[in-house]
Design an enzyme around this catalytic site. Sequence first.
Site, PDB file in Angstrom:
ATOM      1  N   ASP A 197      -8.840  -0.737   6.139  1.00  0.00           N
ATOM      2  CA  ASP A 197      -8.719  -1.902   7.018  1.00  0.00           C
ATOM      3  C   ASP A 197      -7.365  -1.887   7.717  1.00  0.00           C
ATOM      4  O   ASP A 197      -7.088  -2.758   8.538  1.00  0.00           O
ATOM      5  CB  ASP A 197      -8.856  -3.195   6.208  1.00  0.00           C
ATOM      6  CG  ASP A 197     -10.302  -3.511   5.876  1.00  0.00           C
ATOM      7  OD1 ASP A 197     -11.110  -3.615   6.815  1.00  0.00           O
ATOM      8  OD2 ASP A 197     -10.626  -3.629   4.679  1.00  0.00           O
ATOM      9  N   LYS A 220       0.821  -1.210   0.000  1.00  0.00           N
ATOM     10  CA  LYS A 220       0.000   0.000   0.000  1.00  0.00           C
ATOM     11  C   LYS A 220       0.857   1.263   0.000  1.00  0.00           C
ATOM     12  O   LYS A 220       0.376   2.340  -0.383  1.00  0.00           O
ATOM     13  CB  LYS A 220      -0.932   0.009   1.212  1.00  0.00           C
ATOM     14  CG  LYS A 220      -1.996  -1.072   1.199  1.00  0.00           C
ATOM     15  CD  LYS A 220      -3.108  -0.764   0.217  1.00  0.00           C
ATOM     16  CE  LYS A 220      -4.266  -1.743   0.352  1.00  0.00           C
ATOM     17  NZ  LYS A 220      -5.380  -1.442  -0.537  1.00  0.00           N
TER      18      LYS A 220
END
Length: 408
Positions: free
Chosen positions: A121, A76
């Site tokens: 998340d 990410k």
Amino acid sequence: MFTSNRHVLRSPYPDQLKAILNIASATQSRDWLSHWSQIDMTGTPLWNLPGLAQQLGVAQISLKDESARSPLGSFKALGAPIALLRLIMRRWPDHQLTAKDLFEGRHRGLLGQFTVISATDGNHGKALAAAAQAVGCQCVIVIHANVNEERERAIAAYGAQIVRSAGNYDESVEEAARLATKNNWNVVSDTSYDGYEDIPRDVMQGYSTIAAEVVEQSGSTADRCAFTHVFVQGGVGGLAAGVVGYLWEFHQLKRPRFVVVEPKQADCLYQSAVAGQVTKATGSVDSLMAGLACGEASPLAWKILQAGADHFMTVRDTDATEAMRVAATGNHRDAPLLVGESGAAGLAGLMTLLQQSAWKMEAGLDAESRVLLISTEGATAPSVYAECVGETAESVLARQAAWLKRAA
């Protein structure tokens, strides 16, 4: 569950998809990321696993290890920073802003009152918080009820304001959008929706860095891909689209087969493939594979995947746990590897597929297959990792170091 995509194209990379994802923009994103101190742009390891390949009955298994990409612990770190930079540059087009200057914090005065927000998340939010801290803007992160406190603390460590929402990931996305509208903040999400495509596209371009490195490390050429099959995680589809788009454009008609893997209870991409259009997941969405626990696919990513992904499948949380343990154990030919819950999805998919003879045949997997897996994260929640594997991340890395020393 396993299905083949009846809409897949066996054609050169279409111009309409090139307008979404293309190698030129991916190359620019890769250059920009080289200016951020949180990123190692020398390339994450591409491990060869001959012992596992022999055990599973295929010719080759390679694993791209994104746990080593950044102190952030996951892939990410490649997406959110690029989306943030492009957003800032679009907002202030006359300031001649550069990635280098932004990452070095030279425009903090300009950005001090600029606020970005996202639901997460865990890993996307942590990457966005770290990038916001670097450039000097404000960051708000919305986490849902199932995100554990360990992941929350990791995000807050980068200076983000945390908002805890009820429900699951998709409901936290809605809450982030509501707060953004109310406070005139800017959503930096990795999933698209009606009227919101620029930023998710930018996130996916950053993820293409993984595919670019794989091409270089594997010795692939346009006419010969080093792999026959690529297993890639699902989620909202951003990573899968970034990998599929890059390798399809690079290899054109010589591209590998793509298998998209997601949790059984968060099967939005699988269900979309069955329906032939973007469809919601049918399960609870909550999964051990927290980064893949998404109930709705990104429509923008789906445009790439509907045309380019050959197969879609789901795996159980227990399959992911078993894959984590297999990776961590290693053997005399394979290094022990630190593969997190979501990172294990591709290996779990391969192991599951090879146990089903009909699926295996349909996917074209045999003794000559050369498989690429992408481990998207390490132990981003160390206590969860230790509980799943029965060993700490530090212990696995120590055994990996000993294995490398013996292999040298």
